[in-house]
Structures are given as C-alpha cells and as structure tokens.
Enzyme design. Structure first.
Site, PDB file in Angstrom:
ATOM      1  N   GLU B 318       0.849  -1.198   0.000  1.00 21.39           N
ATOM      2  CA  GLU B 318       0.000   0.000   0.000  1.00 21.39           C
ATOM      3  C   GLU B 318       0.880   1.243   0.000  1.00 21.39           C
ATOM      4  O   GLU B 318       0.605   2.207   0.720  1.00 21.39           O
ATOM      5  CB  GLU B 318      -0.932   0.019   1.206  1.00 21.39           C
ATOM      6  CG  GLU B 318      -1.852  -1.194   1.257  1.00 21.39           C
ATOM      7  CD  GLU B 318      -2.984  -1.024   2.255  1.00 21.39           C
ATOM      8  OE1 GLU B 318      -4.138  -1.098   1.848  1.00 21.39           O
ATOM      9  OE2 GLU B 318      -2.696  -0.811   3.464  1.00 21.39           O
ATOM     10  N   GLU B 334      -4.054   5.084  -3.175  1.00 23.10           N
ATOM     11  CA  GLU B 334      -5.206   5.005  -2.277  1.00 23.10           C
ATOM     12  C   GLU B 334      -5.780   6.394  -2.006  1.00 23.10           C
ATOM     13  O   GLU B 334      -5.039   7.361  -1.808  1.00 23.10           O
ATOM     14  CB  GLU B 334      -4.731   4.347  -0.974  1.00 23.10           C
ATOM     15  CG  GLU B 334      -5.844   4.003  -0.023  1.00 23.10           C
ATOM     16  CD  GLU B 334      -5.311   3.401   1.287  1.00 23.10           C
ATOM     17  OE1 GLU B 334      -4.257   2.742   1.266  1.00 23.10           O
ATOM     18  OE2 GLU B 334      -5.970   3.608   2.321  1.00 23.10           O
ATOM     19  N   CYS B 402     -11.409   2.429   5.274  1.00 22.26           N
ATOM     20  CA  CYS B 402     -10.740   3.635   5.760  1.00 22.26           C
ATOM     21  C   CYS B 402     -11.002   4.826   4.866  1.00 22.26           C
ATOM     22  O   CYS B 402     -11.058   5.968   5.339  1.00 22.26           O
ATOM     23  CB  CYS B 402      -9.229   3.391   5.873  1.00 22.26           C
ATOM     24  SG  CYS B 402      -8.499   2.712   4.376  1.00 22.26           S
TER      25      CYS B 402
END
Lengths: 640, 640
Positions: B318, B334, B402
């Site tokens: 990530e 992201e 999230c």
C-alpha cells in the site's frame, strides 16, 4: 496457398532419430552438462525421493495445504517425471552412467511404491491414502500420472529399459477400470490436463489402442453436464460453489471441448488439453475436434498472445484475462505455457504441414519457452515479462518447480519437433544444424542432413541420404516472414510460390542419394506493431529478425530504455556476433533518445523531453539476463 | 519569488468559521445528505457498535487474524472515529438531530467503555485485553486513539458537547503516564502514525502544551536505536526478523525522522507522520524537522507522485516502490494517501504561505482525494488507477473501510484547508465560493467573502468585511500554472509579480470594510509530460486545466481510448458545461485516432495502424465513473 484436405497423419519422429549440433546442440549440451543433474539434485533436496521410498517413513505434509485445498507437494511426481524424461533425452545425446543409475534408482522406488491394483502416486499412497480419486478437480492425480507416463516412454526409448514403462502400463490398465460410465466407474477427468497427451504417447509406443480410447474418453467427458466436478464435490462433502478458482473455465471444463471457441483459464492446462485434443483429432481423424481446435488457435494467436509467443498474462489465475490485455512489465507468460504452446502447435501439424502452426511453434519456442533457461543451464525463468526495470532474474529454483524440467525436456527433445513423418512424406517444421533418420511406411529409409547456422543466418542446406532411390514428398516450411525465400535442388532454382502448400514448399518426387537442397530465408530486421487494441503496446514497436524477437538491455544501452525511440522508417541495421552470448547476432540501429538530463526538478512539465540521435543495440530476447543484470525492454517507443 | 524566513505560525481556521457554497458546497451537501449517514449505517452493519457496547457480549474475532498478526477489526475505532468526525462537520453545515442523536449514543458507549485508567479501545478491552500495549508495531492502538481524538475535537467544535472530548483527554492523560523514558514507561510509538497530529489538535483545542509534548515525544522517538519495535517483539516472544512487512521502512521507523530524506513504505502512514512532524515543526519552530520535511517533500513530489497527486503505486505494501515507478492501470494510489497528502501540504503551510505546498495540496485534493467519492456521496474509490479497461468502479463499501470516511471528513472540513491565519496575516490557499471569519491575534475581526465559479472559471472576487479599518496582510496563492494572472484592488490593477512572496501575492496594508479584490487565474488547457524516467508515461501526455487533471471516458469517446493521439501542438479546445456531471467543464479537442478497423486478423504486423482525424472529449478526472461505466484514460498517446 491452398489448404490440403487429405487425411494424412503426421507423427513426430522419435527423439533418438535426430542428432543436433549448432544452435540447438549448444542448448542440449547445457542441459546434458548442467540442467539434467541439477533437476535431480533439487528434487532430492526438496524431499521427493523420501516421499516415494516405502522403506522410509512418510514425509507427511512438507508444504502446507493452501487455500485452494491442496499443496504443490501433490505434484512432486510430475517434477520427478519431467526430470526423468529430461534425463532420458539427455542420455541419447550424451551417455552418463552415473545419472542413469540415479534415474534407475528412482524408477526402482516407483516400482516398489506401486499398489497391487496398479495405482502409483506419492501423495495419495503415502500422505493422504484415504483421499484417492476424491478430488480430481484440484488434486492433480492424473496429471502426475501423465508426467510419469511421458517419462516412462522417454526412458524406454532412451535406454531400452522397460521397468517404468511397465509400471505405467499397469497404472494405465488400472485407470481403464476406474474411469468410464460403467457400474462403480468414475465418469471423470483431471482438473489439470496432461494425462490425455501422455496416454497417446503410451499408445504409440505400445501400439495399444485402448490407451488412445482412454485419452479420448477424458477429452470427450470434459465439461459435460451433469458436471463431474460438481457431483464429485457434493459426494466429497465440499460446496461446489466455494471453488476458489470461481469458474470451471480455469481448467477448460466449463463446456464440452467441442463447443469451446475461446481460450480461457489456466494457460498451461489449456495448452495441455488442446495438445491432447489435437492428438486425438489426428489419431481418429476427428474433424469435430479439429473445428474447435482451429477456432481456439485463432482465438489465442490473434487476440491473446504476446509477440514472444508468451501466453497467459495474469498471475492471479496463471492464465488468460481479456482479449488484447497483454501487459509487458507484469506479464506472467509462464515458461511452461509457451512450452505447452509448442506442444500444441506441433500436434496441430499432425494432420499435415501448415505454417499457421509451424510459424507460431517456432515463435513460441525461441521467444516464449527458451528464455526459461540460462545459457549455462543452471537458472530458470518462471514468468517472462517483456519489460523489466532490472529486478527480474532467473531463479535457481522455484516453489512450484514445473518450468525448469519443462523447458529442459523440450530442449533435449527438440529434434522430434523439427521433423515429422507421414506414410510417404517428411515435413521439416524447424530449421537447425542436425541429422535425422526416417523409416517411412512406404519403405523409404531416409537420412536428412541440415547444414545451417540458423537462426543466426537464413541459409539452410539439406542433403538427402538414401539407400535406394525413393518416392516421397518433402515439405519445407517457408515462414510467412521470409519474404523472398529461394530454393534450389542440386543447384537448380525451384519456384517457391508454385510449390507452396499451406506455407510449405512441397516437393513430391523420386529422390536420389546425395540430392542437395539449398533454402534461403531472408532474415531482414522487421518492425512489429501490435493491433492498437493492445493498449500496452500503442505507440510502441518491437523488432524481429527471422524467428527471433529482439530486446534492448541495460548492459548495452544504459538505463532508461524507455527513452529509446525507433524511427518510423527503420534505418539499415548493423549486425555483430556476440561471443559471450552463445554466438548470438546483435543488431545495432540508429535511434532517437529522449534526454532527461536537462529535464529539471518537476516531475511533470508542459514541454516534452528533447531528443538526440543515439545508437541502440538489440539482442535476442531469449538471451536476456545472461550478462550483467539490468533493465530490459522489448516494445520500445515508436516514432509516428 | 523570495522565501520569507520569519517564524510566523499559521494555523488552519476552524471548520465552523467557513461556510461553503458553489463547487464545494455541492460536495458538502452530498456528504450531509448521503455519506454521513451511510458511513454510520455501514459501521453498524459491520458490528462496530456491538463491539463497544459493554452491555452486550464481546463480538469476539469477527474478521479473522491475518498473516500480519492482526485484523482490520482492530481499526474499528478509527472507522467510528472518522465517521463521527464527518458527522460533526456535517452538522455545522446542516443540522440533523437524528444523526446527532446517533452520534451521541455512540459517544455514550465509548464513555461507558472507558477503563478507570483512561484507556479506550474496542479490540483491546473487549477481545484481547491481555494484549494491551504489547504490539505497537502492528496493532494500531494509538492510531485508533488518534482518530477518536480528532472526532472528539470536531464534535466538540460542532456541537459544544464535551463528552467525547473529555473521554479522549482522559485517554491522552493516561498515555502521558504510559509513554516516556521513566521507570516502567514505554519509549514507544505507533506503527501506524496518526496520534501525533491528533494530539496537536487536542493541544490546540484545550490549550494544553502537554499534548504537544507527547506528540513531539512520539515523533522524536520514531526510528531511534535501540529500536523499540525490535525490543518490543522480543519482549512479546515474537521474532523481530519475521516482520511480514520485512522492513521498518513500512512504517517510516527505519531511522530517526530527522535523518529521513526518502519517502518510503506505506503511503498513508508516511503522510500522517509527516503531517504530525510539520505540526510539531510549526508549534516548536523546529527547523531540524523542517529540513527533513522539505527534503521529503521534494522526494515525493518530484520522483514519486502521479500527476493526479495520487501516491503509493503498489498494492503489495500500500505504498512506495522505486523512484519514477508510476504504473497507471495498476496504480494503487489510495484515496486515503492523497487525503493524507492534503493534510501534510496544509501543515507545511504552517510556517507561512508557499505555493510549493499550496499547489500540490490543490492538485492532490481535486485529483487524488476527491475521486474517492461519487457525486451522490454513496460510493467510494479505494484505489485510483489512471487507466481503466472498464472494470474499475466505486465500491458501496470496502473490507478495509478507511477511505470513505477519510474523503468525507476532508470534504466537509475543506474550509479549514482554504484559509489559515497567523497573528496579523490571512492566507488564502484554495479558491472556492465561500465566506470565512477570522479573529486575528492583532485584534482584527475579518470576514472574507469569495465569489467565484472556481475551478470551472478562473475569476475570483473577494470582499473584505470589517467592523473597523484594520492592518493585516492578505496572501493569495497564485498557482504556478496560472501564467498571466492579474489582480485588482477596488478596481485598481496590482502588479502581481512585484507582490509575489513564495508564490503568494502578499498584500500588507490597512484594509477598509468593503474592499474588493478581483483575482483572475487563466485556465488555459495545458499538456503535461512526465519526466522520461517515468517509463509508464513515455510517449504520452495528460491534460490539465487549472488545478484539474482531465481524462477521456468511454461514454464520451467510445472504446479503445488508447487509440487517441494528441497532436504535439495542442489545438484550440472547446469547452462545454455538463449538467449531469455537477456542472463540470468538459473539453473537446481535435485529435488523431488510430484505426483498428482494417487491421486484419494478425495480432502483430509490420505496418502501424492508420490514423484519422477525430474529436475527443476530456472530462475532469475526479468525476470519472459517475456516468455509464467503461474505459478511462488519463495519459493518452502523444504525437512527437
């Protein structure tokens, strides 16, 4: 070019009937001198011998069960099988009593392991005996059997020793009892195809049609409804809907094989299935299979194949995704899948020479499969990207060691892919310095000698050796790229065009001992553009010379290979021979190169980079990562 | 442009001090009308309320423990925290007693959950109480606390209700006892940064320096040797070498933060750390932190950032990979990471206006973060590729939820990113229809009204509202792309260049009620080329207009967007307003298009595709996938 419609049946010549030197001779030496023994050593290190040795306690589960319900340990028999097969072929070329003794010892273990009923499988006899034949979908039982059968046939042909062949004959006879539609029989087939083509080999070497019939049964049953895998799962207390691969397309079992028109799922499985189908189509002259196979062939080669003959772009399913989805840097393009494509192509030639298949066989062989092996025969590519930022290198071994023995057995048996014979015809599918013997059904005894430095040079000379004048046809492939190919027989020019049948010059005549043919295949460097639907290749061009795809490597061109821009009109290329790369022909081209040196700090700006003239060197893709490691690129920027 | 060296401290204005209409007003309405409640519903559905309700049995492990040693269930507090924070901001804009009552009920549960000592955490009180503070590296305890603190501050500011604030003050006071170098204290910090910036917010709202000191402690300790994570693992009976992320770079704990010069590891963690560091740098005027931060800023923005302000290209960590490695179709980028970049940029402005930060904040806001939310506020992007073959769409929810509350809380608090204030200075970092109030330390009470259709149009008018004539400086950002920007004050032209300080027009004067400023930022369409070291963008160009990155979508342009070729000299573009896309400005450009229709069967050939003139429509990237789903492309082919 007309398509001939005869029912000729071409079968590959036996591996012992061809001896190689030149290009393939070097590769075979690498396998004989390094790979064959390396394979066995790694299998032993992994614990595979202990697994089949009934005098030792069962190893138990060495490699943990994975979410798909099995472990790669379940395929250990296949690794041993392909290793023995490689050793067998290597023994033709180069006797090696020590290696042969090691193979004999393994075969002894298998003989001792075999059950009374004929069953042989390291995992399902020694680790989970209660699970025999309970999960054909996932557990690779028949796949393992198939590889042991191929090994048995090869070892018998190489050494004359029947022990493993007899073991596998007993297993095959047992399978005939287990599988079928009779009372208590399983109407099933393996999730991972392989046993089909292996049974054909067994049938050909034994002359027993019953093994062909079993292979045909597996082919015919695949994908039928009610679905065997679904019924099997329910019987076994598993939820068929929880299949981790989600769709039976994964193993090409989503519909009956004759209805299949789209290449889907796991790439190696697909290639092995189509190979088995093509064998059955040849042996039974089954046009219903051929129709499906031809559609599948077009589907693969016109929508889903890398320019290297690599196939199966995705790691997630080790296989196919969407049409025209061919990412270069993340290409999975497993070595085994291109090996499988060579298998399939060679079997599509079973019904007669056709360069649709011969050309792709050659492309996949040189550029999809061969990169899997290093020059020294000691390291292996599993996946074959067409672009690397410098971190992709050959492995010493792999957690799923299927590729190393697969490329090794292909290299050592390459002679049987070069030549095939029908009753009164010889086909030359691949070129390379070699000598081959044929005993045709029409009585002709032929020795064919190829003198050539192919693929580095395009001139190929043949000498026909005969005990007596003989009538047969000789078909020589003229690759589609070989624009302006010429041929002489005994110095007299032959009009290639008027003799072309399905892309082969077909020469049907009475041959005389000492007849000489000279074929010249021009090896002009040629740009290759991808259909613009291949989004990853737009604005890019690849270079080919003869059958070989070329690439740029950092060791020759420095970093930032993507800055190279090939001009629209390809300038004259200079060639040179690289001694440190197996005598490969490198190509030097005048290019433009984007210059990042004065780019400045910002990552993005409104002006594109300046360009300057530069020279770029391209080397055969199959040889990349054999020198100093670094970046590699096949598809370079193309000027427009 | 000169860099000012004063020790000014700019702090964002409170969210309640800015009211938005126009562009951001619409987005805030979407959150108020849909997202805020949706977030809470999804948290409830996931079982998060049961997890904190001491009157119900513990839910136990609902989401299984993963190979990294934890589960996303461990972050449930953070999801609730960000949802409450979003609700808080939404209540400023739009009172919603029902929603407020739901938030109050959750806060009541947290109050009841809190331990005597002040500790609050759903997982480590209710599921694994014996594991409190045993694995700071992996278990997100302080991360969860940080999000609850942010929620507490926001909720207090929105409603005046102190309950959650008091809970988190008690927790922070307890943390001060737990962490430190004293006897029995832990010299540790959280593997996932967040609590640092949250403690700064707590300090600012309470006026308590002790929370700043704790934040500074966490910042200062990070990455020091002997390494806390190593010692902690040994104490906990874990092998430090078996850390699944392999390197402490994953959480930016590989070296002391002041020594860090390269942006590495998990992207969201990195952004949250740097945000906290920047806060500390501002509050303590700590130049040693600023030096590191400036180097990290350059590292990120000149070598590792997508043109969208997306960051962290890889799914595997990530986060960050190699310099200039920015794949478009597989971009992770992201939403949370770009939200975090906005956080960091806004805090880099704490030491004074500087368009190095303001420009990137705007770029990441519009193009990296905002795509995370659909126009209707109901669906969410987690990862943000810059190219899609048609299969990438916003989620209703995500297994790691999230991003939805992160983009929602950013949108609803956007006012505090637009304006910041120092003792005698107001900085306008972002433009948009709005009204803001300031009470400067020098006594000035200012109301600033922005009238603008920005970002669709470049004209921005300000009205200064004052109770009395006041001396203060007003700094307006002039984006680097706004070539030819003009400014008038009360109709009189101001020379922008001579007033530029660090990219802001700085106007220090006595202001009068009713003063009017007119800023014009030319929004010419501009091509953006990437440094040729970005291999994925070579031969390609992106389009920007003002702060917005544009893209082509299939719904406007048909399939095969990669066939579009933008001419080297950008032709005049026509703009039109799209009612079905929030009134966005679309851009139509004359392009060339490669024609695959007559390509023929082969996948590869020696001639490139023909080209024909065509028109292409580009729309703002943040709005893609809001209409009919299909292909999308940011970087189109560039003619050379």
């Amino acid at each position: 070019m007309t398509k001939s419609k005869t029912n000729r049946q071409f079968r590959p010549v036996g591996v012992p009937d061809v001896s190689l030197s030149g290009f393939w001779g070097k590769w075979q030496d690498a396998v004989c001198n390094s790979t064959a023994e390396t394979l066995l050593d790694r299998c032993v290190e992994a614990g595979m011998l202990r697994a089949i040795d009934v005098d030792q306690p069962s190893p138990g589960i060495v490699i943990p069960i994975q979410p798909w319900g099995g472990t790669t340990q379940m395929f250990w028999d296949s690794d041993l099988g392909k290793s023995i097969e490689t050793i067998a072929y290597s023994l033709y070329r180069q006797p090696n009593p020590k290696l042969e003794a090691r193979a004999d010892a393994i075969i002894d273990l298998y003989e001792k392991l075999q059950d009374e009923d004929g069953y042989v499988n390291a995992w399902f006899q020694r680790v989970q005996p209660e699970r025999r034949w309970t999960n054909l979908r996932d557990h690779h039982e028949l796949y393992c059997a198939g590889h042991l059968m191929e090994a048995a046939v090869a070892y018998y042909q190489a050494t004359g020793k029947r022990k493993l062949l007899d073991v596998m004959i007993r297993f095959a006879d047992y399978m005939i009892k287990v599988f079928g539609h009779g009372e208590g029989q399983l109407p099933g087939y393996c999730g991972h195809e392989e046993v089909e083509l292996a049974l054909v080999k067994l049938a050909r070497v034994t002359g027993e049609k019953k093994y062909l019939d079993l292979a045909k049964f597996f082919v015919d049953e695949r994908g039928r409804e009610p679905h065997f895998f679904t019924d099997e799962a329910i019987r076994d207390g598993r939820d068929p809907a929880s299949f981790i691969q989600k769709t039976y397309e994964y193993g090409q079992a989503h519909q009956p094989v004759r209805d299949q028109r789209k290449v889907v799922g796991h790439a190696v499985r697909a290639m092995y299935l189509y190979s088995g189908m093509a064998d059955i189509a040849t042996e039974y002259n089954d046009d219903t299979l051929t129709e499906a196979l031809e559609a599948l062939w077009d589907d693969l080669t016109t929508k889903q194949m890398y320019v290297t003959g690599g196939i199966g772009p995705a790691a997630s399913n080790e296989g196919f995704t969407d049409y025209f989805d061919l990412p270069n840097d993340t290409a999975y393009a497993e070595t085994c899948a291109s090996v499988g494509l060579v298998f399939w192509a060679s079997r599509m030639l079973g019904r007669g020479p056709d360069r649709r298949y011969g050309d792709i066989m050659e492309q996949a062989l040189y550029n999809g499969a061969l990169p899997g092996l290093s020059i020294d025969g000691k390291t292996f590519f599993y996946d074959n990207p067409l672009e690397s930022s410098g971190k992709h290198h050959r492995w010493v071994w792999h957690h799923c060691p299927c590729c190393p023995p697969n490329i090794a057995r292909l290299v050592t048996s390459i002679g049987s892919y070069m030549y095939a014979a029908a009753d009164d015809e010889i086909a030359v599918h691949l070129y390379g310095e070699s000598k081959a013997s044929f005993s045709l059904a029409n009585g002709s005894e032929v020795e064919l000698t190829q003198n050539t430095n192919y693929p580095w040079e395009g001139s190929v000379e043949f000498k026909v050796g005969l005990k007596a004048r003989s009538n047969f046809a000789l078909s020589l492939r003229v690759p589609e790229w070989a624009i302006g190919a010429t041929l002489t027989i005994n110095g007299e020019k032959v009009d290639v065009g008027s003799h072309l049948v399905d892309g082969y010059v077909r020469l049907e005549r009475e041959w005389t001992d000492g007849d000489r043919l000279a074929l010249d295949l021009p090896l002009a460097l040629r740009p290759q553009y991808a259909n613009p639907k291949v989004r990853q290749d737009v604005g890019r061009v690849a270079l080919m010379r003869g059958p070989l795809v070329y690439c740029a490597e950092e060791v020759d061109n420095g970093k930032d290979l993507n800055a190279i821009v090939l001009p629209r009109q390809l300038p004259a290329a200079q060639t040179s021979v690289l001694g440190d790369l197996n005598g490969a022909v490198a190509v030097d081209v005048e290019v433009m190169r984007e210059d990042a040196s004065d780019w400045g700090t910002p990552l993005y700006r409104s002006e594109p980079a300046k360009r300057a003239s530069a020279k770029a060197r391209f080397v055969p893709y199959h040889l990349w990562d054999n020198r100093e490691p670094g970046e590699m690129l096949v598809w370079v920027q193309a000027d427009k």
